[in-house]
Design an enzyme around this catalytic site. Structure first.
Site, short mmCIF file in Angstrom:
data_model
loop_
_atom_site.label_atom_id
_atom_site.label_comp_id
_atom_site.label_asym_id
_atom_site.label_seq_id
_atom_site.Cartn_x
_atom_site.Cartn_y
_atom_site.Cartn_z
CB SER A 64 8.38 -8.36 7.75
OG SER A 64 6.99 -8.56 7.94
CB CYS A 113 15.61 -9.12 1.79
SG CYS A 113 15.80 -9.72 0.11
CD GLU A 173 -0.05 -1.54 3.02
OE1 GLU A 173 0.38 -2.34 2.18
OE2 GLU A 173 -0.21 -1.83 4.22
P1 NAD Z 1 5.71 -6.20 5.36
O1 NAD Z 1 5.81 -7.61 5.81
O2 NAD Z 1 5.32 -5.17 6.33
O3 NAD Z 1 4.66 -6.10 4.14
C1 NAD Z 1 4.68 -7.01 3.07
C2 NAD Z 1 3.26 -7.19 2.56
O4 NAD Z 1 2.46 -7.73 3.61
C3 NAD Z 1 2.63 -5.87 2.14
O5 NAD Z 1 1.92 -6.08 0.95
C4 NAD Z 1 1.72 -5.54 3.31
O6 NAD Z 1 0.55 -4.85 2.91
C5 NAD Z 1 1.34 -6.89 3.89
N1 NAD Z 1 1.16 -6.86 5.35
C6 NAD Z 1 1.80 -6.07 6.24
N2 NAD Z 1 1.40 -6.36 7.50
C7 NAD Z 1 0.51 -7.37 7.40
C8 NAD Z 1 -0.27 -8.11 8.35
N3 NAD Z 1 -0.19 -7.88 9.65
N4 NAD Z 1 -1.08 -9.08 7.89
C9 NAD Z 1 -1.18 -9.34 6.58
N5 NAD Z 1 -0.48 -8.65 5.64
C10 NAD Z 1 0.34 -7.68 6.03
O7 NAD Z 1 7.11 -5.85 4.65
P2 NAD Z 1 7.59 -4.45 4.06
O8 NAD Z 1 7.85 -3.50 5.16
O9 NAD Z 1 6.72 -4.02 2.94
O10 NAD Z 1 8.99 -4.89 3.39
C11 NAD Z 1 10.16 -5.02 4.11
C12 NAD Z 1 10.40 -6.44 4.57
O11 NAD Z 1 10.38 -7.31 3.44
C13 NAD Z 1 11.78 -6.63 5.19
O12 NAD Z 1 11.64 -7.48 6.30
C14 NAD Z 1 12.59 -7.29 4.10
O13 NAD Z 1 13.68 -8.05 4.55
C15 NAD Z 1 11.54 -8.13 3.46
N6 NAD Z 1 11.91 -8.50 2.10
C16 NAD Z 1 12.33 -9.77 1.90
C17 NAD Z 1 12.74 -10.16 0.64
C18 NAD Z 1 13.22 -11.56 0.40
O14 NAD Z 1 13.44 -11.90 -0.75
N7 NAD Z 1 13.41 -12.38 1.42
C19 NAD Z 1 12.70 -9.25 -0.43
C20 NAD Z 1 12.25 -7.95 -0.18
C21 NAD Z 1 11.85 -7.58 1.10
#
Ligand code: NAD
Length: 496
Positions: free
Chosen positions: A240, A295, A190
């Site tokens: 995450s 990441c 979002e």
């Molecule tokens: P996030 O987990 O907050 O959000 C990811 C997605 O999940 C978003 O679309 C968000 O809307 C949704 N989301 C968030 N909270 C939620 C909840 N409580 N319930 C259901 N859905 C929910 O992650 P972010 O802040 O957008 O991205 C950063 C994180 O992503 C870091 O931890 C990073 O390491 C990780 N990441 C990992 C990789 C990988 O390949 N392992 C790649 C990119 C980013």
């Protein structure tokens, strides 16, 4: 129709509000929910708004994807890939525009945004090669009996993606899933819903039939609806660890395939024989690239023995970075506060901040943290244990290689790990023992490029296999096994 984004610089520019894309139509959520600002993190101002969708929107997108599926699966794989060839051309043609859009909604500097779009294009190229790779196999397993394996699509599938790569991460999933014959529902972050809207227009222009690709904007409610929806057969997630675990558990409990990539705490080990210039450039690029919001970013530098000369060079190199020019802002004000909290905490606990980015403020209103190096940290400090997701390198000093590997192994994540050395023996010893899925020798961001698959271990990935490359194709398809016997005639006939 979503108009082009006309920015040609970092100057603030507004854009259209985010909309859902369902059956080829741009729509507002069916029932009105919370509306959020899509912030340009450089300026801290809203460039657009996004209204969070809900279960009814997911259901509408799934219905559209379901309706498009029977015809799309019948299109030969070569013709499905041809759409992605066309999309590749359109993304190349519009690369400046797409890169500025990524840069404005995510905050990363233009050159990094362009590299991100190029990487998305590389993922598309892999998808275009699938007709050459995806032939099944066949064998006469006993006299007159043949076994055959063919790859079939699953049906309607979904992807949930994070804020840090608005363009690239969706393309970790889309080529394999859609060239594989599935129809797709994407939930962008979002915080960055705009780039994929523009790309949806390019997909349409490339010839993708309506309903094959759909977008539903939203947050938790949309994610939960995706996990629960009985018609969605597979879910790819990147974000995450906390949410990856939730999505994996919830989607799996509904009998779906799930592959959920989580967070990271990547350890880079440096030994005294490391090449100083290569190591300094590489480590700095790793912990400051994407403002540390990757990441694969370097997070902990484990310095073995006397590495003073390497640490000096890293500090000198990082101190030359100009925040705002060489490195963008972080994603939100809350992120800046969280990151500075880690630095304050480590300092209070006795670590030395040898490069301090806490006061960086190149553009008023933006969310800034400059490159920061915390030295003499101990492994119990949150800065050395938790994912900071900002441009901060935490240095832990140890006496020998065994202790360095022990520290690396003790962290629950397993995305990336790296060794800087000029010794093949040391490199091999580290590569055999670190607990990480993606490892680097003198490479600080060891992303496996296509055709190799991207994916970590331990708390960095829930599910089986990797997200990209051939593993991605296996994830988004199922194998039909056909056993045939055609030697049915007992007697000789006119064919004998
Ligand atoms: P996030 O987990 O907050 O959000 C990811 C997605 O999940 C978003 O679309 C968000 O809307 C949704 N989301 C968030 N909270 C939620 C909840 N409580 N319930 C259901 N859905 C929910 O992650 P972010 O802040 O957008 O991205 C950063 C994180 O992503 C870091 O931890 C990073 O390491 C990780 N990441 C990992 C990789 C990988 O390949 N392992 C790649 C990119 C980013």
């Amino acid at each position: 129709m979503i108009p082009s984004f006309n920015a040609k610089s970092n100057d603030f520019q507004g854009y259209v509000d985010a909309k859902n894309y369902i059956a080829g139509e741009w729509q507002s959520p069916l029932t009105s929910r919370e509306t959020l600002d899509v912030l340009n993190p450089r300026h801290g101002k809203a460039i657009a708004k996004v209204t969070l969708g809900g279960r009814d929107d997911v259901d509408a997108a799934v219905k559209a994807a379901e309706a498009a599926f029977p015809a799309w699966r019948k299109v030969p794989i070569r013709d499905r890939a041809a759409v992605f060839y066309a999309l590749r051309g359109l993304m190349m043609k519009n690369i400046e525009e797409l890169s500025w859009l990524v840069s404005h909604e995510n905050g990363k500097i233009f050159s990094e945004a362009k590299a991100e779009v190029e990487k998305a294009i590389e993922c598309i190229e892999f998808g275009c090669s699938l007709p050459n790779l995806a032939a099944g196999s066949q064998l006469e397993v006993s006299r007159g009996v043949r076994c055959e394996v063919v790859y079939e699509p699953l049906g309607v599938v979904a992807g949930i993606v994070p804020f840090n790569f608005p363009c690239m991460v969706p393309f970790w999933m889309l080529p394999q899933a859609i060239v594989g014959g599935n129809t797709f529902v994407l939930k962008p972050s979002e915080r960055v819903p705009l780039t994929m809207m523009r790309i949806a227009e390019l997909m349409r222009e490339a010839g993708l039939p309506n309903g094959v690709f759909n977008i539903v904007n939203g947050g938790r409610e949309v994610v939960e609806a995706i996990c629960d929806h009985e018609k969605i057969k597979a879910v790819g997630f990147v974000g995450s660890t906390k949410v990856a675990k939730l999505v994996y558990g919830r989607a799996s409990a509904e009998g779906k395939r799930a592959l959920c990539l989580g967070g990271a705490k990547n350890h880079l080990i440096v030994v005294p024989d490391a090449d100083v210039a290569v190591t300094a450039d590489n480590v700095v690029a790793s912990f400051t690239g994407g403002t540390g919001q990757r990441c694969m970013a370097a997070s902990v530098l484990v310095a073995v023995g006397d590495c003073e000369h390497v640490i000096d060079a890293i500090r000198e190199r990082a101190a030359k970075m100009v925040t705002g020019t060489d490195m963008g802002p972080v994603t939100t004000e809350a992120a800046a506060t969280r990151i500075k909290g880690y630095i304050d905490g480590a300092e209070k606990a006795g670590a030395k901040v040898i490069l301090d980015g806490r006061a960086a403020d190149p553009v008023k209103g933006g969310f800034w943290v400059g490159p920061t190096i915390i030295d003499h940290a101990t492994t119990d400090m949150p800065a050395a244990r938790e994912e900071i997701f900002g441009p901060v390198l935490t240095i832990v000093r140890v006496a020998n290689l065994d202790r360095a590997i022990e520290i690396e192994n003790a962290n629950p994540y397993g995305n990336a790990s790296c060794i800087y050395t000029t010794s093949g023996d040391i490199a091999q010893r580290v590569m055999q023992r670190v607990e990480a899925g993606m490892c680097g020798v003198n490479v600080g961001v060891p992303v496996p490029r296509e055709p190799f698959g991207f994916g970590g271990w331990n708390d960095s990935l829930f599910g089986h296999g990797n997200m990209t490359g051939w593993d991605g194709y296996l994830f988004w398809t199922r194998q039909r096994k056909i056993t045939s016997k055609w030697a049915l005639q007992k007697d000789q006939n006119w064919m004998s």
